[in-house]
Design an enzyme around this catalytic site. Structure first.
Site, mmCIF file in Angstrom:
data_model
loop_
_atom_site.group_PDB
_atom_site.id
_atom_site.type_symbol
_atom_site.label_atom_id
_atom_site.label_comp_id
_atom_site.label_asym_id
_atom_site.label_seq_id
_atom_site.Cartn_x
_atom_site.Cartn_y
_atom_site.Cartn_z
ATOM 1 N N SER A 112 0.727 -1.219 -0.062
ATOM 2 C CA SER A 112 0.065 -0.053 -0.122
ATOM 3 C C SER A 112 0.746 1.224 0.045
ATOM 4 O O SER A 112 0.320 2.328 -0.683
ATOM 5 C CB SER A 112 -0.759 -0.040 1.319
ATOM 6 O OG SER A 112 -0.196 -0.188 2.404
ATOM 7 N N GLU A 113 1.721 1.238 0.698
ATOM 8 C CA GLU A 113 3.015 2.541 0.598
ATOM 9 C C GLU A 113 4.462 1.645 0.875
ATOM 10 O O GLU A 113 4.676 0.960 1.347
ATOM 11 C CB GLU A 113 2.670 3.177 1.795
ATOM 12 C CG GLU A 113 1.599 4.071 1.747
ATOM 13 C CD GLU A 113 0.163 3.714 2.529
ATOM 14 O OE1 GLU A 113 -0.571 4.297 1.898
ATOM 15 O OE2 GLU A 113 0.392 2.690 2.974
ATOM 16 N N THR A 114 5.134 2.665 -0.050
ATOM 17 C CA THR A 114 6.827 2.390 0.264
ATOM 18 C C THR A 114 7.195 3.730 0.547
ATOM 19 O O THR A 114 6.907 4.813 0.120
ATOM 20 C CB THR A 114 7.179 1.906 -1.062
ATOM 21 O OG1 THR A 114 6.771 0.571 -1.396
ATOM 22 C CG2 THR A 114 8.805 1.820 -0.892
ATOM 23 N N HIS A 165 1.772 4.223 8.851
ATOM 24 C CA HIS A 165 2.362 3.029 9.294
ATOM 25 C C HIS A 165 3.660 2.742 8.422
ATOM 26 O O HIS A 165 4.780 2.194 9.197
ATOM 27 C CB HIS A 165 1.501 1.677 8.699
ATOM 28 C CG HIS A 165 1.365 1.297 7.250
ATOM 29 N ND1 HIS A 165 0.926 1.858 6.400
ATOM 30 C CD2 HIS A 165 2.521 0.424 6.668
ATOM 31 C CE1 HIS A 165 1.019 1.493 5.170
ATOM 32 N NE2 HIS A 165 1.949 0.550 5.257
#
Length: 292
Positions: free
Chosen positions: A45-47, A74
């Protein structure tokens, strides 16, 4: 060129679950287009991408598989936990530079916390045309009962639509219509929906939630620090929860489950929330190499 990416689960609940984020520890030489390409290949979902900063401990940028976003709870917790485990930083107060300004970070007792701003609230009238579309986007009829309180857009740095439901079963059985969720999220400039009840799996916690953010390529996310902060503010200001420290469960109702818990600490001035810190534990799970 090969880019090393660490996969770190943030907001783990005990030794399990959490929300995985990619972390690139040295991104000084990468362009925005290259960062987006890495994020697409990582597929989470995110990097998060770490680079040098003249104004903070690090510069931290976040990319979903489809675009850059200003903040990610997160991935922030994952990054600072990783930097601590690598010995790059020590316990104590730090900061991150983002595209939306600097934010304070606290690393202590094996946890990492990130600052969020004082909340703003925008109530939604459920009898309105927009209210009807929100219900439809969640697969709910106009006559169905919501939980205590009314849906509300809450922003502590990113905007989320908070939707209270009566109990855990109602949250678990949701079948959101993601194209409609995406359309309304675009219209209201939301990261996504945070749907919750005050039922929890562990006694003493304050709410259990699910998060849907198809606008950013995320059908459902296991733990969302930037949404748990607004929810804690909603519980305090709208539902009268007196505690300044709250625990928000997420990920338990996903398929498959990924149990997560987010700790939110509210700071008050003259009886009003002035800012908050949201954080938790993280664990390195694996690493991979991405070719550009």
């Amino acid at each position: 060129m090969n880019i090393d990416v660490q996969i770190v689960n943030a907001f783990i609940d005990g030794s399990q679950g959490g929300n995985p984020a990619g972390v690139v520890v040295d991104a000084n030489a990468l362009t925005a287009a290259q960062k987006l390409k890495v994020a697409r290949q990582v597929g989470l979902s995110e990097t998060a991408f770490v680079s040098a900063s003249d104004t903070a401990t690090i510069r931290l940028e976040f990319f979903t598989p489809t675009r850059q976003i200003a903040h990610c709870g997160h991935a922030t917790v994952a990054t600072f936990s990783l930097l601590r485990q690598l010995g790059i930083i020590d316990d104590g107060r730090h900061s991150k530079e983002t595209v939306d300004g600097n934010r304070d970070i606290l690393v202590a007792d094996g946890m990492a916390f990130m600052e969020q701003r004082a909340p703003t609230f925008t109530s939604i009238e459920m009898a309105s045309e927009l209210g009807g579309r929100i219900l439809a986007s969640l697969g709910l009829g106009n006559g169905e009962s919501l939980g205590v309180g009314a849906p509300c857009v809450v922003n502590t740095g990113n905007a989320f639509l908070l939707v209270p439901l009566p109990d855990e079963r109602a949250v678990a059985e949701l079948s959101p219509r993601l194209p409609l969720v995406e359309s309304i999220s675009d219209e209201l400039d939301l990261i996504g929906y945070y749907v919750f009840s005050t039922d929890t799996r562990v006694k003493g916690r304050h709410a259990g939630a699910r998060m849907f953010a198809p606008r950013f390529g995320i059908a459902e996310e296991a733990a969302t620090g930037m949404a748990a902060g607004p929810l804690a503010c909603y519980l305090h200001d709208r539902l009268g929860v007196a505690e300044r420290e709250m625990l928000i469960e997420q990920g338990w109702l996903m398929q498959p489950p990924s149990p997560s818990v987010i700790r939110v600490e509210l700071e008050l001035a003259d009886g009003k929330i002035s800012r908050l810190m949201a954080g938790g534990y993280a664990r390195v799970m694996s690493s991979l190499s991405v070719e550009l």
